[in-house]
Enzyme design. Sequence first.
Site, PDB file in Angstrom:
ATOM      1  CB  SER A 107      38.203  51.182  40.567  1.00 36.75           C
ATOM      2  OG  SER A 107      37.239  50.090  40.346  1.00 36.75           O
ATOM      3  CE1 TYR A 130      38.197  43.613  38.530  1.00 38.71           C
ATOM      4  CE2 TYR A 130      36.781  45.467  39.070  1.00 38.71           C
ATOM      5  CZ  TYR A 130      37.730  44.371  39.698  1.00 38.71           C
ATOM      6  OH  TYR A 130      38.057  44.203  40.705  1.00 38.71           O
ATOM      7  CB  THR A 156      42.004  43.641  37.861  1.00 43.65           C
ATOM      8  OG1 THR A 156      42.330  44.781  38.210  1.00 43.65           O
ATOM      9  CG2 THR A 156      41.938  42.863  38.984  1.00 43.65           C
ATOM     10  CE  LYS A 232      45.017  46.069  41.936  1.00 44.09           C
ATOM     11  NZ  LYS A 232      44.032  45.291  42.118  1.00 44.09           N
ATOM     12  CG  HIS A 256      41.325  41.942  44.392  1.00 45.30           C
ATOM     13  ND1 HIS A 256      40.983  41.957  42.950  1.00 45.30           N
ATOM     14  CD2 HIS A 256      40.420  42.784  44.800  1.00 45.30           C
ATOM     15  CE1 HIS A 256      40.213  42.627  42.590  1.00 45.30           C
ATOM     16  NE2 HIS A 256      39.449  43.222  43.608  1.00 45.30           N
TER      17      HIS A 256
HETATM   18  N1  FMN Z   1      41.300  46.205  42.793  1.00 41.85           N
HETATM   19  C1  FMN Z   1      41.026  46.222  41.306  1.00 41.85           C
HETATM   20  O1  FMN Z   1      41.660  45.843  40.708  1.00 41.85           O
HETATM   21  N2  FMN Z   1      39.686  47.027  41.154  1.00 41.85           N
HETATM   22  C2  FMN Z   1      38.966  47.389  42.012  1.00 41.85           C
HETATM   23  O2  FMN Z   1      37.867  47.819  41.661  1.00 41.85           O
HETATM   24  C3  FMN Z   1      39.066  47.344  43.533  1.00 41.85           C
HETATM   25  N3  FMN Z   1      38.229  47.563  44.222  1.00 41.85           N
HETATM   26  C4  FMN Z   1      38.508  47.320  45.841  1.00 41.85           C
HETATM   27  C5  FMN Z   1      37.768  47.712  46.846  1.00 41.85           C
HETATM   28  C6  FMN Z   1      38.156  47.816  48.066  1.00 41.85           C
HETATM   29  C7  FMN Z   1      37.133  48.176  49.091  1.00 41.85           C
HETATM   30  C8  FMN Z   1      39.250  47.087  48.373  1.00 41.85           C
HETATM   31  C9  FMN Z   1      39.658  47.099  49.843  1.00 41.85           C
HETATM   32  C10 FMN Z   1      40.048  46.776  47.256  1.00 41.85           C
HETATM   33  C11 FMN Z   1      39.736  46.632  45.925  1.00 41.85           C
HETATM   34  N4  FMN Z   1      40.582  46.255  45.021  1.00 41.85           N
HETATM   35  C12 FMN Z   1      40.436  46.558  43.695  1.00 41.85           C
HETATM   36  C13 FMN Z   1      41.973  45.643  45.430  1.00 41.85           C
HETATM   37  C14 FMN Z   1      42.981  47.054  45.566  1.00 41.85           C
HETATM   38  O3  FMN Z   1      43.433  47.485  44.211  1.00 41.85           O
HETATM   39  C15 FMN Z   1      44.418  46.418  46.216  1.00 41.85           C
HETATM   40  O4  FMN Z   1      44.814  45.427  45.549  1.00 41.85           O
HETATM   41  C16 FMN Z   1      44.193  46.210  47.679  1.00 41.85           C
HETATM   42  O5  FMN Z   1      43.341  46.937  48.331  1.00 41.85           O
HETATM   43  C17 FMN Z   1      45.706  46.218  48.312  1.00 41.85           C
HETATM   44  O6  FMN Z   1      45.523  46.003  49.647  1.00 41.85           O
HETATM   45  P1  FMN Z   1      45.265  46.869  50.892  1.00 41.85           P
HETATM   46  O7  FMN Z   1      43.704  47.224  51.027  1.00 41.85           O
HETATM   47  O8  FMN Z   1      45.601  45.920  52.019  1.00 41.85           O
HETATM   48  O9  FMN Z   1      46.380  47.924  50.626  1.00 41.85           O
END
Ligand code: FMN
Length: 364
Positions: A107, A130, A156, A232, A256
Site C-alpha cells: 500500500s 494513491y 486505486t 483497481k 475496496h
Molecule cells: N486498498 C488500497 O488500494 N489501498 C489501501 O491502502 C488499502 N488499505 C486497506 C486497509 C484495510 C484494513 C482493508 C481491509 C482494505 C484495504 N484496502 C486498500 C482494500 C484492499 O486492497 C482490498 O480491496 C480488500 O481488502 C479486499 O477485500 P477483503 O478484505 O474482503 O479480502
Amino acid sequence: MDLITNVSEFEAIAKQKLPKMIYDYYASGAEDEWTLKENRNAFSRILFRPRILRDVSKIDLTTNVLGFDISMPIMIAPTAMQKMAHPQGEYATARAASAAGTIMTLSSWATSSVEEVASTGPGIRFFQLYVLKNRNVVTQLVRRAESAGFKAIALTVDTPILGRREADIKNRFTMPPHLIFKNYEGLDLGKLDKKTDDSGLASYAAGQVDRSLNWEDVKWLQTITSLPILVKGVITSEDTKLAIQAGASGIIVSNHGARQLDYVPATITALEEVVKAAGGKIPVFLDGGVRRGTDVFKALALGASGVFIGRPVVFSLAVDGEAGVRKVLEILHDEFHLTMALCGCRSLKEITRDHVVTEWDRPR
Ligand code: FMN
C-alpha cells in the site's frame, strides 16, 4: 495456531488480541455494511458442477501474472498500516508472500517503505498507488517503487474521498504515534492528524488525495513509469472499456473490501460483466470476500485470472506475524488444490464456466 483450520478463524483471534480501534479499522466496511456482508454471501449463491473420473493425480496450480510465474492464482491485496497488526508488519507479509511464491501488493499508506520491503529479499511485488494532490510526491514515489524492483502499479480509483466507515468515526481512528506512512517519510505527509472529531484517516485523505483524478491521469501515469498499470476498483463494463482505452494492463474488480460505496454489488457478482467487457484483451482480477479455496475456484470459473486477499492478511499478521500469513496462504492453496481435484480440473485452463452455476444463471 496449530488448531486453526480455516482462514476465517484468524479474525476471531485477532479480535481478541488487537486494541478495539485497530480491529475495527481492519474489519469494518462503509455505512450499513451491506456490501461487506454481500461480498461473502454472494459466493454462497454459486454452486459447483463438478466433473468426475478425470485422473486428478497431478494438479498444477501455477499461473503467470503480467509475465511473472507464480505458484497459485492467490495474491496479496494492499492493506494500509500493517505494523498496527504486528511489529514486523509489511516485512512479515513480504516474506510470507515470497515464501509462498506469490505476489504481494504494498500500500501507498504502508508503515514500511518500498525500499524496506525490497530489502526483505527477492519476491515479486506490486505497488498500490494513491494519487495525491502533490504530483511531485507521486512521481518520486512511483520512481522509487520502480527502482526498488516493484513490477506493477495498482492504481486505486475508487477512493477520491474516503468511504464513511462509522466505526472509525466513533473511535476517532488515528495511527498509533510510533508509526508513520513510511513511503512519505521526510515529507510533511507521514502522520495522520492528531485527534480529530472524525476518522483521522478520512481527514487525512480529504487533505491529501487528489479528487480530480480522471482517465487522463491514467495516461499521465504512463508518462512517468514504464511499469504496467492495473486499475483497481472497476466494477462496470463501461469503466472496463475506458480502462482498456486508457492503456491499462489489467483490471482488479474491487469494491475496496466494501469500505467505499455501500450497496455496490459483491465483486463476485460484478466479475462477469467486467470479464465480458474486457473480451480477453487484458486480464481481470478480483478481490473482496475471498476466504476459501472454493471462492478462488468460483472467481476463476467466472473469468478471473487470479484473486487478491485483504483482511485475512492483517488478521493473520495479528495472530502470528509472518507465520500467520504463511498459514493463510497455505490453507488457501490447499483448499484450492482440493477444489480443483474434486471438480476434475488439473490446471487452471481446465476451470471453465460450466463448472459453476450461479443464482443469476437461467435454469439449465
Ligand atoms: N486498498 C488500497 O488500494 N489501498 C489501501 O491502502 C488499502 N488499505 C486497506 C486497509 C484495510 C484494513 C482493508 C481491509 C482494505 C484495504 N484496502 C486498500 C482494500 C484492499 O486492497 C482490498 O480491496 C480488500 O481488502 C479486499 O477485500 P477483503 O478484505 O474482503 O479480502
